[in-house]
Scaffold this active site. Structure first.
Site, PDB file in Angstrom:
ATOM      1  N   SER A  31       1.993   9.331 -10.156  1.00  0.00           N
ATOM      2  CA  SER A  31       1.921  10.291  -9.069  1.00  0.00           C
ATOM      3  C   SER A  31       1.955  11.708  -9.638  1.00  0.00           C
ATOM      4  CB  SER A  31       3.104  10.086  -8.129  1.00  0.00           C
ATOM      5  OG  SER A  31       3.131   8.742  -7.709  1.00  0.00           O
ATOM      6  N   ASP A  34       4.611  13.136 -12.323  1.00  0.00           N
ATOM      7  CA  ASP A  34       5.291  12.084 -13.077  1.00  0.00           C
ATOM      8  C   ASP A  34       5.256  12.357 -14.575  1.00  0.00           C
ATOM      9  OD1 ASP A  34       6.054  10.647 -10.944  1.00  0.00           O
ATOM     10  OD2 ASP A  34       4.443   9.173 -11.045  1.00  0.00           O
ATOM     11  N   SER A 540      -5.998 -19.793   9.778  1.00  0.00           N
ATOM     12  CA  SER A 540      -7.022 -18.768   9.495  1.00  0.00           C
ATOM     13  C   SER A 540      -6.957 -17.602  10.478  1.00  0.00           C
ATOM     14  CB  SER A 540      -8.419 -19.388   9.456  1.00  0.00           C
ATOM     15  OG  SER A 540      -8.649 -20.227  10.565  1.00  0.00           O
TER      16      SER A 540
END
Lengths: 642, 302
Positions: A31, A34, A540
């Site tokens: 990020s 960082d 499903s």
């Protein structure tokens, strides 16, 4: 000259040629703030790749733009563009090459800011390992999840979690271990081959090249030591031979060479090869290079082949191993990463560049959009910048390819906007939707219609969908008994049974659920090829996955049967006690409780409403098949009348 | 491909050959920008390998500012003759008429007119749609983010905000009429890679890279070689002979020499291990200000 000095210099000189492992291409992502750029600056600095004049400029710049007070701001060394520097954000992928005594590296520094996902995918596409940076003070952020997902999607199998700024949490072991554990839990379904965490401080150099004294509780290698030794060879050499032809070399009439870079596998003179699209077979005569003919050429080599026969081959042809050919299809399903400000326009013609071939295609359907933070699938009609979606595409002619998961070269493509020429999207092929050409004609002597004819039936897939406990299996079971009694050839695929066998390797993440259904769809398709009536009972829950199965089958073969039992009734029945557990929070992602069920909009048949018994429901299924001539009408079938 | 080079160099070689073939296949009129330096030498060598046993399917272009070292020009012509190359030499005649020179006009204006504008004129004149350059990402910060296929507008401008993402090796080569592409097959190479490859493949280089006694004068802390009588000397100044060599080559009044005893490729490689300045330090144009290379690129400099 002093012998010792001589030896030392020789060792230094020998190093580049003598490095045991091949060049490691990796990317760093994280990020904003960082410390990616700081980490790369530190790596270059410690490998003494920052020269005096660059260091002087760096000290000058650190005073002007720097954010670390009196210290040298290593980030300024790698943040190249003026605009980025002023904003303090890396906005584009930067590539740096460096080497240690043991290995050469090419690192892609990719931006972490949310809107620049496309750059991360770009860096990842040419990398074999990812270093994910995390700020120790912040722990895992949603962006960490996103980055890990994209890295996994792009086929990277090796991850290093660099837990940075460990100095700012007092070199605390507990902080590090919590982050490592959190990440391991999140990353488990992404199935990385290796995934290690290393506590580092890019700013102060802890555990970068040298193991830090300040983290005595950490016994593992430093980051550089780890990168120097990890083997990331996905071993594309052991995959079947593939070479997209780039250029036909015809210096004179007596020579015709086919130039290309070997995408996977290896090749020797005398080996038989096939031209993927035409199915024409021939043999390799010579492997030419400017340095002489080769006895063997391997993955990554750029070579020129001459062939035994005059076969029609041009740029874009894929040469392949005949015993393991690539798929050929003109319709395929792929994950698309959208990279243009202009949204994806389904139906519009884009140019697909795949290997060395460029061909017009259109996106026929967006099956769903993938939330790369949570892995959730959302219905979508289009994709915007930085969005990822699972799509169906149709090409104007058949394409030879491999699934991206099997081959990162022959399974990848880009989409080009035909008006702006922008690279609008990047695609990772999942599978072909329909076989387009018959490259194995002998396979088709007996076609499925012929197989079905001797059974006096038309093949079909009866797809029972509905909430857990709706009665899908019960009705499907009864229907099969009745069909069997009429002499109809059937097979029943049941969700629970399939998960104990064929799909026992799959869990319940969104990706695994999709794979579960995809495999069932493919098996059902094989069964229809055999001429059978296939009964499938699967929850499903997602419309897109049911559509996917419909798409791989021939028109009219997919019969969607919605067992529409009200949820209250399902809960009251609860034959396996699962609702009780889900409501108590013991089961996650349980359809009907914390996972949505997308009811079919236009099913062929709706059952289960009102007070219908399983017998009545089953009889309606039989009636449907009889009316539409899937099975023959029997006059003596009175026993089974409603 | 061959056993003399390391696996690392083999990978770089195969990648560059792939890129060069891709350009030949997808563009109508490619050209290889030949600057006579070591990077150009490697690029030319790779291009010949890419099309072996055929000939190069595109010409070479040298933009001659008329201020190159004499030895460079001699080397260029000898190379073209030896390899049977189709070499185009282009000079900005209008710039010559205006009397532009690195001495009279300064490095910035000289580079702008005789290199940047000359290159644009040549690309326009011959309608080249793709031009190979020998630039490497390790040379300068802004180049670390340069694409391998770098799109240029019809005005030859580079827009750092509007570059195409490059995934895998799927290069988007589509351009509109008048637009062009700069292509850098050596993007992922380092200076060390270039020298090691040059040594392993025995690629000839201009002798100026090797140490020899040469007449030099000191200009703002840089050793400038007196290659001809056009370099003005200060009153009473006499060029002195020093054992020097060049790490990069360009216009002689703008190329700083370094004191060195490295007389062979092995010496150069050994020297690099101990070097503590970057190779572009010897280039006057980069010193103007930080970010100057990026500015020049936007204007069309290579």
């Amino acid at each position: 000259m002093n012998d010792a000095v001589e030896i030392e210099i020789l060792e230094k000189r020998a190093a580049p040629g003598g490095k045991a492992l091949p060049t490691l291409r990796f990317l760093t992502c994280g990020s904003v703030d960082d410390g990616k750029s700081t980490l790369i600056g530190r790596l270059l600095y410690e490998q003494q790749l920052i020269h005096e004049d660059q260091l002087a400029a760096l000290e000058r710049d650190s005073k002007k733009h720097g954010t670390v007070g009196p210290n040298i701001d290593f980030a300024l060394l790698v943040d190249g563009l003026e605009a980025e520097r002023e904003q303090g954000i890396t906005i584009d992928v930067a590539y740096r090459a460096f080497s240690t005594a043991n290995r050469a590296f090419i690192v892609a520094d990719t931006p972490g800011h949310e809107q620049y996902t496309r750059n991360m995918a770009t860096g990842a596409s040419n990398s074999d390992l990812a270093v994910l940076l995390i700020d120790s003070r912040k722990g895992l952020l949603s962006q960490t999840h996103r980055h890990a997902t994209i890295v996994s999607l792009l086929g990277i199998r090796h991850v290093v979690l660099a837990v940075n700024k460990i100095d700012l949490v007092g070199y605390d072991q507990a902080v590090f271990e919590k982050i490592a554990a959190d990440f391991a839990a999140f990353a488990a379904p992404l199935e990385f081959a290796t995934c290690v965490a290393i506590p580092i401080s890019a700013r102060f150099g802890d555990n970068i090249s040298q193991s830090s004294q300040l983290t005595p509780w950490y016994r593992g290698p430093s980051l550089v030591a780890y990168l120097e030794t990890i083997s990331v060879e996905e071993d594309r050499s052991s995959l079947p031979f593939r070479m997209p032809v780039q250029w036909v070399n015809r210096p004179h009439l007596d020579f015709r060479g086919f130039c290309g870079t070997i995408a996977s596998g290896e090749i020797r003179p005398g080996d038989e090869i096939v031209v993927a699209l035409s199915g024409k077979l021939t043999r390799v005569e010579r492997i030419l290079t400017a340095d002489g003919d080769l006895d063997v050429a391997r993955t990554g080599d750029s070579v020129t082949l001459t062939l035994a026969d005059a076969v029609d081959i041009g740029r874009g042809s894929v040469l392949a191993a005949p015993q393991a050919r690539p798929d050929v299809a003109d319709q395929l399903a792929a994950n698309l990463i959208w990279m243009s400000d202009e949204k994806l326009a389904p139906g519009r013609s884009y140019l697909m560049k795949i290997g060395t071939r460029t061909i017009p295609v259109s996106v026929t359907k967006v099956n769903y959009r993938l939330d790369v933070t949570t892995l959730a699938q959302h219905p979508a009609k289009t994709l915007g910048l930085n969005e990822v979606g699972f799509c169906n595409l149709a090409a104007t002619a058949p394409i030879a390819f491999d699934p991206y998961a099997e081959n990162r070269v022959t399974g990848a493509f880009i989409l080009i906007d035909r008006f702006s020429n922008a690279t609008a999207g990047a695609g990772l092929i999942a599978f072909g939707l329909r076989r387009a050409t018959n490259i194995h004609p002998q396979d088709l002597t007996i076609v499925k219609e012929a197989r079905a004819r001797i059974k006096h039936q038309r093949p079909a897939v009866l797809w029972f969908t509905g909430l857990p406990g709706a009665g899908k299996s019960t009705v499907a079971n009864l229907a099969e008994q009745q069909l069997h009694a009429r002499g109809v050839h059937t097979i029943l695929l049941d969700g629970d049974n399939i998960r104990h066998g064929l799909n026992k390797d799959l869990g319940f993440s969104a990706a695994d659920r999709l794979e579960n259904i995809r495999r069932v769809g493919e098996v059902a398709k094989l069964m229809t090829d055999a001429g059978l009536i296939v009964l499938c009972a699967f929850i499903s829950p997602f419309a897109a996955e049911r559509q996917m199965v419909r798409d791989i089958l021939a028109p009219g073969e997919f019969i969607e049967i919605f067992v529409d039992t009200p949820i209250e009734q399902c809960m009251a029945r609860d034959p396996k006690g699962l609702y009780k557990k889900a409501l108590a929070g013991e089961i996650k992602d349980f359809t009907g409780v914390d996972q949505v069920y997308e009811a079919p909009k236009t099913p062929e048949l709706v059952l289960g409403q009102g007070d219908a018994t399983p017998q009545q429901s089953s009889a309606r299924v039989i009636a449907y098949l009889v009316e539409r001539s899937y099975v023959e009408r029997f006059d003596d079938s009175g026993d089974w009348s409603i | 491909m061959n056993s003399r080079v390391s696996p690392h160099l083999r990978q770089l070689e195969a990648e560059a050959i792939f890129i060069i073939r891709e350009v030949a296949a997808e563009f109508a009129r490619p050209v290889l920008l030949y600057s006579i330096g070591k990077d150009s030498g490697v690029m030319l060598h790779l291009a010949q390998k890419a099309f072996y046993p055929g000939k190069l399917p595109f010409p070479l272009l040298h933009v001659d500012t008329t201020w190159k070292f004499k030895e460079m020009i001699a080397f260029r012509d000898a190379t073209a003759a030896r390899l049977g190359l189709d070499l185009i030499v282009y000079t900005n005649q209008e710039g010559l008429r205006r009397g532009i020179s690195p001495i009279a006009s300064g490095s910035a204006l000289h580079t702008q007119v005789m290199k940047t504008e000359a290159l644009r004129q040549a690309l326009d004149k011959y309608r080249f749609d793709a031009a190979f350059g020998g630039a490497r990402r390790d040379e300068e910060k802004s180049r670390a983010k340069e694409r391998i296929f770098s799109h240029r507008s019809a005005a030859h401008a580079w827009d750092p905000r509007n570059q195409r993402p490059e995934l895998w090796r799927l290069f988007n080569t589509r351009i509109k009429p008048g637009e062009s592409m700069r292509v850098f097959p050596l993007s992922n190479w380092t200076e060390q890679d270039v020298w090691e490859y040059t040594a392993a493949e025995s690629i000839p280089v201009v002798p100026l890279y090797f140490a020899k006694e040469r007449p030099v004068v000191d200009r703002d802390g840089m050793l400038i070689m007196v290659d001809d009588e056009r370099l003005p000397l200060k009153p009473g100044e006499k060029p002195r002979l020093e054992r020097v060599r060049f790490r990069t080559l360009g216009c002689y009044p703008l190329s700083g020499a370094i004191r060195s005893d490295a007389a062979t490729l092995d010496d150069i490689l050994a020297e690099m291990h101990d070097a503590n300045t970057s190779e572009r330090q010897g280039r006057l144009i980069d010193h103007d200000e930080t970010g100057s290379m990026e500015k020049k690129k936007r204007e069309g400099y290579f």
